[in-house]
Design a protein around this motif. Structure first.
Motif, PDB file in Angstrom:
ATOM      1  N   MET A   1       0.867  -1.190   0.000  1.00  0.00           N
ATOM      2  CA  MET A   1       0.000   0.000   0.000  1.00  0.00           C
ATOM      3  C   MET A   1       0.884   1.215   0.000  1.00  0.00           C
ATOM      4  O   MET A   1       1.871   1.262   0.732  1.00  0.00           O
ATOM      5  CB  MET A   1      -0.842   0.050   1.288  1.00  0.00           C
ATOM      6  N   SER A   2       0.546   2.201  -0.805  1.00  0.00           N
ATOM      7  CA  SER A   2       1.276   3.469  -0.730  1.00  0.00           C
ATOM      8  C   SER A   2       0.398   4.608  -1.203  1.00  0.00           C
ATOM      9  O   SER A   2      -0.176   4.546  -2.303  1.00  0.00           O
ATOM     10  CB  SER A   2       2.572   3.401  -1.539  1.00  0.00           C
ATOM     11  N   PHE A   3       0.273   5.633  -0.333  1.00  0.00           N
ATOM     12  CA  PHE A   3      -0.377   6.879  -0.730  1.00  0.00           C
ATOM     13  C   PHE A   3       0.582   7.647  -1.621  1.00  0.00           C
ATOM     14  O   PHE A   3       1.786   7.720  -1.332  1.00  0.00           O
ATOM     15  CB  PHE A   3      -0.716   7.731   0.505  1.00  0.00           C
ATOM     16  N   VAL A   4       0.066   8.218  -2.706  1.00  0.00           N
ATOM     17  CA  VAL A   4       0.905   9.037  -3.580  1.00  0.00           C
ATOM     18  C   VAL A   4       1.186  10.345  -2.850  1.00  0.00           C
ATOM     19  O   VAL A   4       0.243  11.019  -2.409  1.00  0.00           O
ATOM     20  CB  VAL A   4       0.204   9.284  -4.937  1.00  0.00           C
ATOM     21  N   PRO A   5       2.458  10.727  -2.679  1.00  0.00           N
ATOM     22  CA  PRO A   5       2.770  11.942  -1.918  1.00  0.00           C
ATOM     23  C   PRO A   5       2.040  13.173  -2.457  1.00  0.00           C
ATOM     24  O   PRO A   5       2.073  13.452  -3.659  1.00  0.00           O
ATOM     25  CB  PRO A   5       4.282  12.089  -2.098  1.00  0.00           C
ATOM     26  N   GLY A   6       1.333  13.854  -1.539  1.00  0.00           N
ATOM     27  CA  GLY A   6       0.651  15.104  -1.893  1.00  0.00           C
ATOM     28  C   GLY A   6      -0.633  14.934  -2.670  1.00  0.00           C
ATOM     29  O   GLY A   6      -1.220  15.910  -3.126  1.00  0.00           O
ATOM     30  N   GLU A   7      -1.104  13.700  -2.864  1.00  0.00           N
ATOM     31  CA  GLU A   7      -2.335  13.477  -3.630  1.00  0.00           C
ATOM     32  C   GLU A   7      -3.263  12.535  -2.869  1.00  0.00           C
ATOM     33  O   GLU A   7      -2.791  11.687  -2.114  1.00  0.00           O
ATOM     34  CB  GLU A   7      -2.012  12.866  -5.003  1.00  0.00           C
ATOM     35  N   PRO A   8      -4.577  12.678  -3.072  1.00  0.00           N
ATOM     36  CA  PRO A   8      -5.519  11.780  -2.363  1.00  0.00           C
ATOM     37  C   PRO A   8      -5.662  10.434  -3.055  1.00  0.00           C
ATOM     38  O   PRO A   8      -6.764   9.959  -3.319  1.00  0.00           O
ATOM     39  CB  PRO A   8      -6.832  12.572  -2.402  1.00  0.00           C
ATOM     40  N   LEU A   9      -4.536   9.815  -3.408  1.00  0.00           N
ATOM     41  CA  LEU A   9      -4.553   8.546  -4.144  1.00  0.00           C
ATOM     42  C   LEU A   9      -3.834   7.480  -3.335  1.00  0.00           C
ATOM     43  O   LEU A   9      -2.746   7.718  -2.809  1.00  0.00           O
ATOM     44  CB  LEU A   9      -3.848   8.695  -5.499  1.00  0.00           C
ATOM     45  N   LEU A  10      -4.436   6.311  -3.260  1.00  0.00           N
ATOM     46  CA  LEU A  10      -3.824   5.171  -2.583  1.00  0.00           C
ATOM     47  C   LEU A  10      -3.661   4.047  -3.602  1.00  0.00           C
ATOM     48  O   LEU A  10      -4.609   3.686  -4.293  1.00  0.00           O
ATOM     49  CB  LEU A  10      -4.719   4.690  -1.425  1.00  0.00           C
ATOM     50  N   ILE A  11      -2.438   3.503  -3.695  1.00  0.00           N
ATOM     51  CA  ILE A  11      -2.170   2.388  -4.613  1.00  0.00           C
ATOM     52  C   ILE A  11      -2.059   1.111  -3.785  1.00  0.00           C
ATOM     53  O   ILE A  11      -1.348   1.088  -2.769  1.00  0.00           O
ATOM     54  CB  ILE A  11      -0.864   2.620  -5.390  1.00  0.00           C
ATOM     55  N   THR A  12      -2.755   0.077  -4.208  1.00  0.00           N
ATOM     56  CA  THR A  12      -2.660  -1.210  -3.509  1.00  0.00           C
ATOM     57  C   THR A  12      -2.438  -2.328  -4.513  1.00  0.00           C
ATOM     58  O   THR A  12      -2.848  -2.225  -5.671  1.00  0.00           O
ATOM     59  CB  THR A  12      -3.953  -1.523  -2.715  1.00  0.00           C
ATOM     60  N   ASN A  13      -1.748  -3.356  -4.045  1.00  0.00           N
ATOM     61  CA  ASN A  13      -1.636  -4.556  -4.884  1.00  0.00           C
ATOM     62  C   ASN A  13      -1.721  -5.788  -3.996  1.00  0.00           C
ATOM     63  O   ASN A  13      -1.556  -5.701  -2.774  1.00  0.00           O
ATOM     64  CB  ASN A  13      -0.345  -4.556  -5.700  1.00  0.00           C
ATOM     65  N   GLY A  14      -2.043  -6.931  -4.600  1.00  0.00           N
ATOM     66  CA  GLY A  14      -2.185  -8.154  -3.818  1.00  0.00           C
ATOM     67  C   GLY A  14      -1.896  -9.375  -4.652  1.00  0.00           C
ATOM     68  O   GLY A  14      -1.713  -9.288  -5.879  1.00  0.00           O
ATOM     69  N   ALA A  15      -1.880 -10.517  -3.997  1.00  0.00           N
ATOM     70  CA  ALA A  15      -1.620 -11.780  -4.708  1.00  0.00           C
ATOM     71  C   ALA A  15      -2.808 -12.203  -5.558  1.00  0.00           C
ATOM     72  O   ALA A  15      -2.748 -13.206  -6.262  1.00  0.00           O
ATOM     73  CB  ALA A  15      -1.289 -12.864  -3.691  1.00  0.00           C
ATOM     74  N   ASP A  16      -3.930 -11.447  -5.492  1.00  0.00           N
ATOM     75  CA  ASP A  16      -5.094 -11.773  -6.331  1.00  0.00           C
ATOM     76  C   ASP A  16      -4.939 -11.221  -7.744  1.00  0.00           C
ATOM     77  O   ASP A  16      -5.919 -11.102  -8.476  1.00  0.00           O
ATOM     78  CB  ASP A  16      -6.383 -11.242  -5.683  1.00  0.00           C
ATOM     79  N   ASN A  17      -3.679 -10.852  -8.094  1.00  0.00           N
ATOM     80  CA  ASN A  17      -3.385 -10.428  -9.472  1.00  0.00           C
ATOM     81  C   ASN A  17      -4.080  -9.116  -9.816  1.00  0.00           C
ATOM     82  O   ASN A  17      -4.571  -8.942 -10.920  1.00  0.00           O
ATOM     83  CB  ASN A  17      -3.812 -11.542 -10.444  1.00  0.00           C
TER      84      ASN A  17
END
Length: 890
Positions: free
Chosen positions: A278-294
């Protein structure tokens, strides 16, 4: 003899692979002013732009699957087993760090250095450029097993380590000193994350607690707890909202308000597996997530209540696909049904055209309410489906049957969702039996009807638009055993069905009458119909394959060679090849006209499903325990490929599955001696002595020989030619088709005004060769000379053979013998006819008055007649067979 890279199919690329269990890495590109995320997919690293989530780079593949990923400003670090690699420019490996004895499980770039920790608790600090060890620290596994690693911002040369025992340690890497030990909370640390505030670190524990701790004063500022198990990832918003997000092993995300110190909201089922990164994009209201569910997802926080919604996503199957089929005629979409219960469409052109048609559900409203994990309404995975584009914009165009389930579902490609109808026999509308289920489906080419076969042997027809039952084949059931396959022909005339009891039956589509039934040698495991050519492929339980012609209803080919269950079959668009995959991990291509195996290769894991593009450019395969759909390019479209039968002792080579970026077709012919079967075939001058062979000369050289007088008259200029005022300088040449310069002595002769009678009586090359041939009996030289001349020169040469033209009777006899030799050998056949006709036209008077020549001519006449009779017989025979084929087989 292995021929990797030289077979019929070359590895091209993989579709539908986006993420694995390794947390992604967020990077900022200063010059582009753009954020990129790197995700480990199998053996390579994919780089996506956050703005569009489009793939911008794919790294070269490593020998094994990547297990750990990290990045700094310049390089991406990826490790597998005990080896660490550094990628530059998102692509090529520029550094390799070898020194660990065990598998690396933690990575942390650190200025000019990179820190790696293996499972044996050895921490190594590497110098990035020189690839040397700067420092190595061994920890005792019993007291401090390293489980998390962080460089606190502004802490020069220092790293914070978390342990499975719960304690934390702050080390100075430069001086190799332990600066401080934090007692911890008695629970294993799973993750460490730097907060936006200096000195503050979030510690995720195995119990689901998150401790926000000040490491300068060793004080706990806040404590949170989530109920879904260990903390897998933590990230902080930096766009002015004091929010912390935490990931869980079940795929939920919790959002905490750091000012109010309370849970703000939950994002349930963000992923169907653990949230890996999980990582919030610095300075933006965006969250990036990834998982083993491809799945890769970008969430935007712009709504009320602080919860996020999906802004962009890239997702494939979270469990391996079981059935794939090309959809439509343009060869750009592949429909895929997976063990995760979803039906998805993958584009072979670009990922942005991918679609997910969702999961099958008995009741969609109830499914939505209950959520992904507690959904009792979900249908089992799809085992077989059929699709048609004819009416897909008017009603559902896909019919699917589910594992062990009696009801068949319809799906709508245009609406990308499950369709309106649930098709099952009327007698089971009130209750659903457990042991009866749908086994095979097909849809008519017009898209109006679906044919469904059941495990009991009954076969029903339904209307796709209304879902109404339109009849049943057979009185009660069509087959005694379970239906193993159904197929409707291209014109809705016939339905072909196969039953496990070993019968293939042909039914009238409309009247439902049985037309024909035949018993097979073994129990069929599946059938596939190539509608355009009316060819039916039948796979058997004894691992053989038969091909049946539905017009004559006879088995026309039988193939054996697989050593495991045949999983799937695919026809090439023209119906010439049948491609089969089996549990013996081989993919074989059979040539139907010749009945031979023309290609075979092995893969690591068996292909469970195959489909060939309607345009013939790609073969797609799905494999056991693999989330991707692999494309193989058809090399016969763009290079010379031998389609000769493989020898009996042929050993197929193991081919690695394609990676994400298109592979370059490796030309192996450069470094190896060329394969004997690929040596270019040079046709001999005459295939057989019995065959009449024509010369390869253009028609203009021989066809107009008899009409030269007429052509000359036609081409005669109306006005006399005008002499140019000043002729340009040129080198004189001898007239003819092949330009030759006049030798100097001839040039001198032409300057003289006095006519030299010796020149007029000069013998030509052709004349000399004919004279020589009288004694040697070799006529190749004069014939080759004639073949090189144009029509006018041939006439001049033939005129010069007669006594009044400076020739002799012997040379004329020699010419007739040359024609006889040509007729005898049956080559240059049309030239012999043309030269003889011109010769007779020019010298008929002389020929009739010379007995020697007349004798030779009578021999020639007999030869000609024999050859023509032979030719005529062959022509008649061929025409007769052709007429029979045309009329008798209609």
């Amino acid at each position: 003899m292995a021929r990797e890279g030289a077979g019929l199919f070359a590895a091209f690329r993989v579709l539908g692979r986006f993420s694995g269990h390794v947390p992604h890495v967020l990077r900022y590109h200063g010059r582009h002013r753009e954020f990129y995320l790197a995700a480990a997919v199998g053996r390579s690293v994919h780089t996506y732009s956050v703005k569009k989530l489009g793939i911008v780079a794919v790294s070269n593949t490593l020998p094994q699957d990547i297990t750990c990923l990290a990045a700094d400003r310049m390089l991406i670090f990826a490790s597998y087993d005990n080896i660490l690699h550094a990628f530059a420019r998102n692509k090529e490996v520029v550094h390799t760090y070898e020194g660990h004895k065990a598998k690396i499980h933690l990575l942390q770039p650190f200025g000019d250095h990179v820190i790696s920790v293996d499972v044996d608790n050895v921490l190594i600090v590497w110098n990035i450029q020189s690839e040397e060890e700067y420092l190595q620290i061994d920890f005792d596994k019993a007291t401090f097993a390293v489980s998390a690693l962080l460089h606190p911002s502004t802490y020069l040369n220092k790293i914070l380590l978390g342990s499975e025992q719960g304690a934390l340690q702050l080390w100075n890497i430069r001086s190799n000193k332990l600066l401080y030990s934090f007692p911890g909370w008695g629970l294993a640390v799973t993750t460490l994350e730097q907060a936006p505030a200096v000195d503050v670190v979030a510690v995720g524990l195995v119990s689901g607690h998150i401790i926000v701790h000040n490491i300068k004063f060793d004080e706990t500022l806040m404590k949170f707890q989530q109920d879904w198990g260990p903390i897998t990832a933590i990230s902080f918003r930096t766009d002015g909202h004091p929010v912390m997000a935490a990931g869980s092993p079940v795929g939920h995300i919790a959002l905490w308000d750091l000012e109010e110190k309370k849970l703000m909201c939950q994002m349930q089922d963000a992923h169907s597996t653990a949230v890996a990164g999980m990582s919030f994009v610095p300075g933006e209201p965006l969250l990036i997530t990834n998982g083993a569910d491809n799945a890769l997802r970008v969430w935007i926080f712009d709504g009320p209540g602080g919860t996020g919604r999906i802004l962009r996503s890239r997702m494939g199957h979270s469990a391996p696909p079981t059935k794939i089929r090309y959809h439509g005629q343009n060869g750009e979409q592949i429909l895929s049904a997976g063990q995760d219960g979803t039906l998805q469409s993958f584009s072979t052109v670009h990922e942005k055209f991918n679609k997910s048609l969702g999961r099958g559900s008995i009741n969609k409203k109830k499914s939505k309410k209950k959520g992904l994990k507690l959904d009792t309404m979900a249908l089992p995975p799809i085992t077989a489906f059929a699709s048609e584009v004819a009416h897909q914009s008017d009603w559902d165009g896909i019919i699917a049957c589910h594992q062990g389930y009696i009801t068949c579902t319809t799906w709508n490609y245009q609406k990308t969702s499950m369709g309106a109808h649930k098709l099952r026999p009327e007698e089971f509308s009130k209750h659903k039996p457990i042991d009866i289920y749908a086994t095979a489906v097909d849809i008519t080419s017009c898209g109006n009807f679906a044919v469904i076969g059941m495990s009991t042997g009954q076969i029903d027809v339904y209307n796709m638009q209304s879902g109404i039952h339109r009849g049943r084949y057979g009185k009660e059931k069509a087959h005694e055993g379970a239906v193993r396959g159904v197929a409707v022909d291209g014109l809705n005339q016939l339905v072909i069905t196969a039953g496990s009891e070993g019968f293939i039956k042909f039914w009238k589509f409309k009247t439902k009458d049985l037309v024909y039934s035949t018993e097979l040698s073994s129990s069929p495991s599946g059938i596939l119909l190539h509608r355009d050519s009316g060819i039916l492929g039948i796979a058997f339980d004894d691992f053989t394959i038969s091909v049946l012609d539905i017009e004559t209803r006879k088995i026309v080919r039988t193939f054996s060679g697989h050593h495991g269950r045949i999983n799937d079959m695919a026809f090439s668009p023209d119906g010439r090849w049948l491609i089969t995959s089996s549990m013996d991990c081989s993919i074989k291509t059979w040539d139907l006209p010749s009945g031979c195996l023309i290609d075979c290769f092995l893969v690591d894991s068996a292909a469970v499903s195959l489909t060939m593009s309607p345009t013939g450019d790609f073969l797609a395969s799905a494999h056991v325990d693999d989330l991707g759909i692999y494309l193989w390019s058809n090399r016969s479209l763009y290079s010379l490929v031998s389609l000769r039968p493989l020898p009996a002792d042929y050993e197929p080579s193991l081919v690695t599955l394609p990676s994400t970026c298109p592979m370059q077709d490796v030309d192996v012919s450069g470094d190896e001696e060329p394969c004997d079967e690929m040596i270019e075939y040079v046709s001999p001058e005459q295939l057989g002595e019995q065959l009449v062979t024509l010369s390869l000369l253009p028609e203009s050289r021989w066809k107009n020989l008899l009409n030269l007088d007429f052509i000359k008259k036609k081409n005669k200029p109306r006005e006399p030619p005008k002499v140019p005022k000043s002729a340009p300088f040129f080198i004189p040449t001898v007239p003819g088709l092949i330009p030759r310069y006049v030798p100097p002595e001839e040039e001198n002769d032409t300057q003289s005004k006095v006519v030299n009678l010796g020149v007029l009586a000069q013998k030509s090359d052709f004349y000399i060769h004919l004279e020589e041939a009288l004694s040697t009996n070799k006529y190749k030289a004069p014939l080759d000379l004639l073949k090189s001349l144009g029509p006018s020169n041939i006439e001049i040469e033939l005129r010069g053979l007669a006594p009044e033209g400076g020739g002799s009777m012997e040379v004329m006899l020699s010419f007739l013998r040359m024609i006889g030799m040509m007729l005898n050998k049956k080559y240059n056949f049309e030239l012999a006819q043309a030269y003889l006709a011109l010769f007779l036209k020019l010298h008929l008077k002389i020929l009739s008055s010379e007995p020697k020549l007349l004798e030779e001519l009578s021999k020639l006449s007999m030869q000609l007649e024999e050859t023509w009779i032979h030719l005529q017989g062959l022509f008649n025979q061929s025409l007769c067979v052709l007429t029979y084929m045309k009329s008798a087989l209609l």
